[in-house]
Design a protein around this motif. Structure first.
Motif, PDB file in Angstrom:
ATOM      1  N   UNK A 123     -12.816  44.106 -12.887  1.00 30.70           N
ATOM      2  CA  UNK A 123     -11.997  43.242 -12.284  1.00 30.70           C
ATOM      3  C   UNK A 123     -12.669  41.981 -11.384  1.00 30.70           C
ATOM      4  N   UNK A 124     -11.829  41.029 -11.175  1.00 31.47           N
ATOM      5  CA  UNK A 124     -12.210  39.882 -10.204  1.00 31.47           C
ATOM      6  C   UNK A 124     -11.240  39.765  -9.134  1.00 31.47           C
ATOM      7  N   UNK A 125     -11.840  39.744  -8.131  1.00 36.72           N
ATOM      8  CA  UNK A 125     -10.783  39.807  -6.890  1.00 36.72           C
ATOM      9  C   UNK A 125     -11.381  38.291  -6.207  1.00 36.72           C
ATOM     10  N   UNK A 126     -10.521  38.070  -5.230  1.00 29.64           N
ATOM     11  CA  UNK A 126     -10.895  36.772  -4.544  1.00 29.64           C
ATOM     12  C   UNK A 126     -10.290  36.761  -3.074  1.00 29.64           C
ATOM     13  N   UNK A 127     -11.146  36.217  -2.216  1.00 29.38           N
ATOM     14  CA  UNK A 127     -10.455  36.265  -0.805  1.00 29.38           C
ATOM     15  C   UNK A 127     -10.944  34.801  -0.304  1.00 29.38           C
ATOM     16  N   UNK A 128      -9.684  34.292   0.154  1.00 27.77           N
ATOM     17  CA  UNK A 128      -9.729  32.974   0.805  1.00 27.77           C
ATOM     18  C   UNK A 128      -9.814  33.237   2.348  1.00 27.77           C
ATOM     19  N   UNK A 129     -10.426  32.264   2.995  1.00 30.32           N
ATOM     20  CA  UNK A 129     -10.378  32.282   4.408  1.00 30.32           C
ATOM     21  C   UNK A 129      -9.116  32.712   5.186  1.00 30.32           C
ATOM     22  N   UNK A 130      -9.108  33.568   6.297  1.00 25.22           N
ATOM     23  CA  UNK A 130      -7.907  34.007   6.685  1.00 25.22           C
ATOM     24  C   UNK A 130      -6.836  34.863   6.134  1.00 25.22           C
ATOM     25  N   UNK A 131      -7.271  35.224   4.770  1.00 24.74           N
ATOM     26  CA  UNK A 131      -6.340  35.977   3.763  1.00 24.74           C
ATOM     27  C   UNK A 131      -7.029  37.248   3.436  1.00 24.74           C
ATOM     28  N   UNK A 132      -6.098  38.145   3.021  1.00 27.15           N
ATOM     29  CA  UNK A 132      -6.721  39.258   2.433  1.00 27.15           C
ATOM     30  C   UNK A 132      -7.350  39.106   1.022  1.00 27.15           C
ATOM     31  N   UNK A 179     -12.177  30.025 -15.824  1.00 29.72           N
ATOM     32  CA  UNK A 179     -11.074  29.549 -14.821  1.00 29.72           C
ATOM     33  C   UNK A 179     -10.714  28.068 -15.298  1.00 29.72           C
ATOM     34  N   UNK A 180      -9.784  27.831 -15.907  1.00 30.17           N
ATOM     35  CA  UNK A 180      -9.182  26.307 -16.236  1.00 30.17           C
ATOM     36  C   UNK A 180      -8.200  26.115 -15.358  1.00 30.17           C
ATOM     37  N   UNK A 181      -7.836  24.553 -15.483  1.00 31.07           N
ATOM     38  CA  UNK A 181      -6.719  23.958 -14.565  1.00 31.07           C
ATOM     39  C   UNK A 181      -6.865  24.405 -12.951  1.00 31.07           C
ATOM     40  N   UNK A 182      -8.052  24.301 -12.406  1.00 27.80           N
ATOM     41  CA  UNK A 182      -8.237  24.942 -11.248  1.00 27.80           C
ATOM     42  C   UNK A 182      -7.495  23.895 -10.111  1.00 27.80           C
ATOM     43  N   UNK A 183      -6.992  24.738  -9.257  1.00 30.94           N
ATOM     44  CA  UNK A 183      -6.124  23.924  -8.226  1.00 30.94           C
ATOM     45  C   UNK A 183      -6.573  24.270  -6.737  1.00 30.94           C
ATOM     46  N   UNK A 210      -7.501  39.652  -2.939  1.00 29.69           N
ATOM     47  CA  UNK A 210      -6.429  39.846  -3.598  1.00 29.69           C
ATOM     48  C   UNK A 210      -7.078  40.055  -5.169  1.00 29.69           C
ATOM     49  N   UNK A 211      -5.875  40.780  -5.999  1.00 29.36           N
ATOM     50  CA  UNK A 211      -6.451  40.836  -7.465  1.00 29.36           C
ATOM     51  C   UNK A 211      -6.312  39.611  -8.071  1.00 29.36           C
ATOM     52  N   UNK A 212      -7.341  39.380  -8.882  1.00 30.43           N
ATOM     53  CA  UNK A 212      -7.407  38.061 -10.002  1.00 30.43           C
ATOM     54  C   UNK A 212      -6.867  38.709 -11.378  1.00 30.43           C
ATOM     55  N   UNK A 213      -7.728  39.643 -11.655  1.00 33.99           N
ATOM     56  CA  UNK A 213      -7.674  39.912 -13.084  1.00 33.99           C
ATOM     57  C   UNK A 213      -8.335  40.961 -13.437  1.00 33.99           C
ATOM     58  N   UNK A 214      -7.877  41.996 -14.217  1.00 38.20           N
ATOM     59  CA  UNK A 214      -8.811  43.215 -14.690  1.00 38.20           C
ATOM     60  C   UNK A 214      -8.802  43.192 -15.967  1.00 38.20           C
ATOM     61  N   UNK A 215      -9.723  44.057 -16.638  1.00 42.12           N
ATOM     62  CA  UNK A 215      -9.932  44.318 -18.022  1.00 42.12           C
ATOM     63  C   UNK A 215     -10.311  45.737 -18.266  1.00 42.12           C
ATOM     64  N   UNK A 246      -2.900  38.189 -12.065  1.00 39.08           N
ATOM     65  CA  UNK A 246      -2.122  37.789 -11.043  1.00 39.08           C
ATOM     66  C   UNK A 246      -1.339  36.775 -11.638  1.00 39.08           C
ATOM     67  N   UNK A 247      -0.080  36.653 -10.994  1.00 41.23           N
ATOM     68  CA  UNK A 247       0.975  35.565 -11.576  1.00 41.23           C
ATOM     69  C   UNK A 247       0.459  34.258 -11.323  1.00 41.23           C
ATOM     70  N   UNK A 248      -0.093  34.070 -10.170  1.00 43.60           N
ATOM     71  CA  UNK A 248      -0.811  32.796  -9.888  1.00 43.60           C
ATOM     72  C   UNK A 248      -1.783  32.145 -10.836  1.00 43.60           C
ATOM     73  N   UNK A 249      -2.588  32.909 -11.664  1.00 40.71           N
ATOM     74  CA  UNK A 249      -3.550  32.444 -12.602  1.00 40.71           C
ATOM     75  C   UNK A 249      -3.129  32.592 -13.956  1.00 40.71           C
ATOM     76  N   UNK A 250      -2.151  33.352 -14.240  1.00 38.84           N
ATOM     77  CA  UNK A 250      -1.457  33.529 -15.819  1.00 38.84           C
ATOM     78  C   UNK A 250      -1.555  32.264 -16.393  1.00 38.84           C
ATOM     79  N   UNK A 251      -1.958  32.132 -17.579  1.00 37.95           N
ATOM     80  CA  UNK A 251      -2.181  30.957 -18.305  1.00 37.95           C
ATOM     81  C   UNK A 251      -3.232  29.960 -18.111  1.00 37.95           C
ATOM     82  N   UNK A 252      -4.025  30.219 -16.890  1.00 43.77           N
ATOM     83  CA  UNK A 252      -5.000  29.427 -16.642  1.00 43.77           C
ATOM     84  C   UNK A 252      -6.381  30.038 -16.660  1.00 43.77           C
TER      85      UNK A 252
END
Length: 117
Positions: A35-44, A82-86, A46-51, A60-66
């Motif tokens: 799996x890939x997880x991520x942690x932004x400053x000041x945040x817990x 990771x495409x269409x990065x925000x 979170x799961x990004x994706x698993x296989x 995660x809903x926030x990355x689906x399709x990207x």
């Protein structure tokens, strides 16, 4: 013991792409849920994706399709395209290996992804 080493992070403009890779030690890589997880400053963290070993994926809903997670069991690697990065994708991204049906899991050291113009 499993050692995970991530690579591929960096600075990218919004709308751009990056590919993260994680190389794992160990002879039983194929059974791990990766799996890939991520942690932004000041945040817990979170799961990004698993296989799974059977290549079933979860996002995660926030990355689906990207984002797309993939694995190569012959090379003991897992990748995250990771495409269409925000800007909100900016975080330290961590690779994780989990043994199914146990509490045994391992983390990489993390790689920074910064999305900014």
């Amino acid at each position: 013991q499993v050692r995970l080493v991530e690579s591929g992070g960096g600075l990218v403009q919004p709308g751009g792409s990056l590919r993260l890779s994680c190389a794992a030690s160990g002879s039983i890589f194929s059974i791990y849920i990766m799996g890939w997880y991520r942690q932004a400053p000041g945040k817990q963290r979170e799961l990004v994706a698993t296989i799974t070993s059977g290549r079933s994926t979860n996002y995660a809903d926030s990355v689906k399709g990207r984002f797309t997670i993939s694995r190569d069991n012959a090379k003991n690697t897992v990748s995250l395209q990771m495409n269409s990065l925000k800007p909100e994708d900016t975080a330290v991204y961590y690779c994780n290996a989990a043994v199914p049906n146990t509490r045994e899991h391992y983390w990489g050291q993390g790689t920074q992804v910064t999305v900014s113009s």
